[in-house]
Design a protein around this motif. Structure first.
Motif, mmCIF file in Angstrom:
data_model
loop_
_atom_site.group_PDB
_atom_site.id
_atom_site.type_symbol
_atom_site.label_atom_id
_atom_site.label_comp_id
_atom_site.label_asym_id
_atom_site.label_seq_id
_atom_site.Cartn_x
_atom_site.Cartn_y
_atom_site.Cartn_z
ATOM 1 N N ALA A 134 24.259 -41.452 -8.728
ATOM 2 C CA ALA A 134 24.017 -41.734 -7.216
ATOM 3 C C ALA A 134 22.117 -41.542 -7.621
ATOM 4 O O ALA A 134 22.204 -40.376 -8.603
ATOM 5 C CB ALA A 134 24.258 -41.109 -6.528
ATOM 6 N N PRO A 135 21.344 -41.390 -6.748
ATOM 7 C CA PRO A 135 19.964 -40.790 -7.506
ATOM 8 C C PRO A 135 20.221 -38.967 -6.283
ATOM 9 O O PRO A 135 20.997 -38.603 -6.133
ATOM 10 C CB PRO A 135 19.327 -41.264 -6.029
ATOM 11 C CG PRO A 135 20.039 -41.737 -4.749
ATOM 12 C CD PRO A 135 21.406 -41.757 -5.707
ATOM 13 N N ALA A 136 19.372 -38.286 -7.275
ATOM 14 C CA ALA A 136 19.261 -36.766 -7.211
ATOM 15 C C ALA A 136 18.084 -36.173 -5.271
ATOM 16 O O ALA A 136 16.938 -36.924 -6.642
ATOM 17 C CB ALA A 136 19.230 -36.335 -8.045
ATOM 18 N N LEU A 162 12.848 -41.754 -13.284
ATOM 19 C CA LEU A 162 14.216 -40.676 -13.104
ATOM 20 C C LEU A 162 14.391 -41.822 -11.683
ATOM 21 O O LEU A 162 14.085 -41.018 -10.914
ATOM 22 C CB LEU A 162 14.508 -39.861 -13.920
ATOM 23 C CG LEU A 162 14.005 -39.997 -15.370
ATOM 24 C CD1 LEU A 162 14.861 -38.373 -15.477
ATOM 25 C CD2 LEU A 162 15.453 -40.343 -16.291
ATOM 26 N N PRO A 163 16.102 -41.159 -10.760
ATOM 27 C CA PRO A 163 15.935 -41.542 -9.987
ATOM 28 C C PRO A 163 16.462 -40.172 -9.462
ATOM 29 O O PRO A 163 17.258 -39.438 -9.427
ATOM 30 C CB PRO A 163 17.419 -42.124 -10.244
ATOM 31 C CG PRO A 163 18.139 -41.668 -10.958
ATOM 32 C CD PRO A 163 16.945 -41.949 -11.969
ATOM 33 N N LEU A 228 13.083 -43.325 -2.145
ATOM 34 C CA LEU A 228 14.617 -44.174 -2.450
ATOM 35 C C LEU A 228 14.456 -45.748 -2.370
ATOM 36 O O LEU A 228 14.649 -46.217 -3.306
ATOM 37 C CB LEU A 228 15.851 -43.832 -1.057
ATOM 38 C CG LEU A 228 16.826 -44.644 -1.762
ATOM 39 C CD1 LEU A 228 17.056 -43.805 -3.013
ATOM 40 C CD2 LEU A 228 18.138 -43.524 -0.520
ATOM 41 N N SER A 229 13.218 -46.237 -1.151
ATOM 42 C CA SER A 229 13.162 -48.024 -0.975
ATOM 43 C C SER A 229 11.967 -48.156 -1.667
ATOM 44 O O SER A 229 12.331 -49.193 -2.956
ATOM 45 C CB SER A 229 12.185 -48.157 0.434
ATOM 46 O OG SER A 229 13.206 -47.706 1.378
ATOM 47 N N ALA A 230 11.154 -47.456 -2.790
ATOM 48 C CA ALA A 230 10.811 -47.692 -4.030
ATOM 49 C C ALA A 230 11.016 -47.269 -4.767
ATOM 50 O O ALA A 230 10.831 -48.358 -5.857
ATOM 51 C CB ALA A 230 9.034 -46.409 -3.282
ATOM 52 N N ALA A 235 13.987 -50.418 -9.242
ATOM 53 C CA ALA A 235 14.922 -50.512 -10.233
ATOM 54 C C ALA A 235 15.065 -49.296 -11.011
ATOM 55 O O ALA A 235 16.110 -48.876 -11.616
ATOM 56 C CB ALA A 235 15.198 -51.702 -11.428
ATOM 57 N N ILE A 236 13.936 -48.085 -10.315
ATOM 58 C CA ILE A 236 14.736 -46.499 -11.003
ATOM 59 C C ILE A 236 15.680 -46.144 -10.834
ATOM 60 O O ILE A 236 15.959 -45.564 -10.934
ATOM 61 C CB ILE A 236 13.418 -45.778 -10.741
ATOM 62 C CG1 ILE A 236 12.194 -46.580 -10.814
ATOM 63 C CG2 ILE A 236 14.053 -44.188 -10.910
ATOM 64 C CD1 ILE A 236 10.621 -45.540 -10.316
ATOM 65 N N VAL A 237 16.282 -46.833 -9.141
ATOM 66 C CA VAL A 237 17.251 -46.760 -8.331
ATOM 67 C C VAL A 237 18.175 -47.914 -8.668
ATOM 68 O O VAL A 237 17.286 -48.678 -7.364
ATOM 69 C CB VAL A 237 17.496 -45.564 -7.253
ATOM 70 C CG1 VAL A 237 18.984 -45.604 -6.263
ATOM 71 C CG2 VAL A 237 17.190 -44.447 -7.051
#
Length: 238
Positions: A134-136, A162-163, A228-230, A235-237
């Motif tokens: 999951a993203p942080a 990084l996410p 998050l969208s960007a 493909a970072i997240v």
């Protein structure tokens, strides 16, 4: 997945109102159902002493727990205390939140200066080592600028791959020049400096406890959905 209301009521009844307020803010910003790893970074420099003594830091920790309970299901938030070096890496938990900050600080040593980049490094290492998918969202509290601005900027730019999203919160006089660097970090150019805008900043003022819960949550999560969208687009997240 979020923790249920009943689990929060059982583990930390004093945090139920915070849990509910955070949930409203997340819904408002289109983040309901989103899984996010939440971190808390706390400034332990000498000038922070009054904010530990008056309960401001504990209040922020409780609010971050209320937010995290809506975004993750383990009931814990990893916490990094930093000054000149890393003073502690531990966690706060719903079931043991009351007075937790005082108990941690009681075991710490001298309050030093302010090294953002070491705290960022500690969070990055923890996130990567955890195997999280999951993203942080990192709630990064401070009352002044870093002793090494170049290192802090470099870490933020490298971390943009990084996410991880960094939400900086300033305690203290909003007019202080101490916060000019954080405004700069918030506005670093994309894409020449970093692939996505991975940081936000706002002031909580001289008495952060007086910021209403709903307002604080809105400000903590306001920029996260755009990032998050960007980040997904690049493909970072995943």
């Amino acid at each position: 997945m979020a923790l249920s209301l009943s689990k929060v009521q059982e583990a930390a009844p004093a945090l139920v109102s915070l849990y509910k307020s955070a949930g409203v803010s997340l819904q408002k910003h289109g983040m309901s159902g989103q899984r996010v790893a939440v971190y808390l970074v706390l400034d332990y420099s000498g000038s922070m002493k009054p904010y530990y003594q008056d309960g401001s830091v504990q209040a922020l920790a409780d609010r971050v727990l209320g937010l995290s309970a809506n975004l993750d299901d383990d009931g814990r938030v990893p916490v990094v205390f930093f000054s000149t070096d890393i003073d502690a890496e531990t966690d706060i938990a719903l079931a043991d939140h009351q007075g937790r900050i005082d108990r941690i600080v009681a075991g710490l040593g001298h309050m030093g200066k302010t090294s953002y980049h070491l705290a960022m490094d500690a969070v990055i290492d923890h996130y990567l080592d955890s195997g999280a998918t999951a993203p942080a969202l990192v709630v990064f509290q401070t009352d002044g600028g870093p002793i090494n601005k170049l290192a802090a900027e470099r870490y933020l730019c490298k971390a943009a791959k990084l996410p991880i999203f960094w939400q900086f919160i300033g305690f203290g006089d909003p007019g202080s020049r101490q916060f000019e660097f954080l405004r700069k970090l918030d506005e670093l150019d994309v894409p020449s400096k970093r692939p996505v805008d991975n940081a936000g900043f706002f002031h909580a003022g001289k008495d952060p406890r007086r910021v209403p819960d709903a307002e604080l949550y809105d400000r903590i999560v306001a920029e996260f959905p755009t990032w998050l969208s960007a980040a997904r687009a690049q493909a970072i997240v995943r």
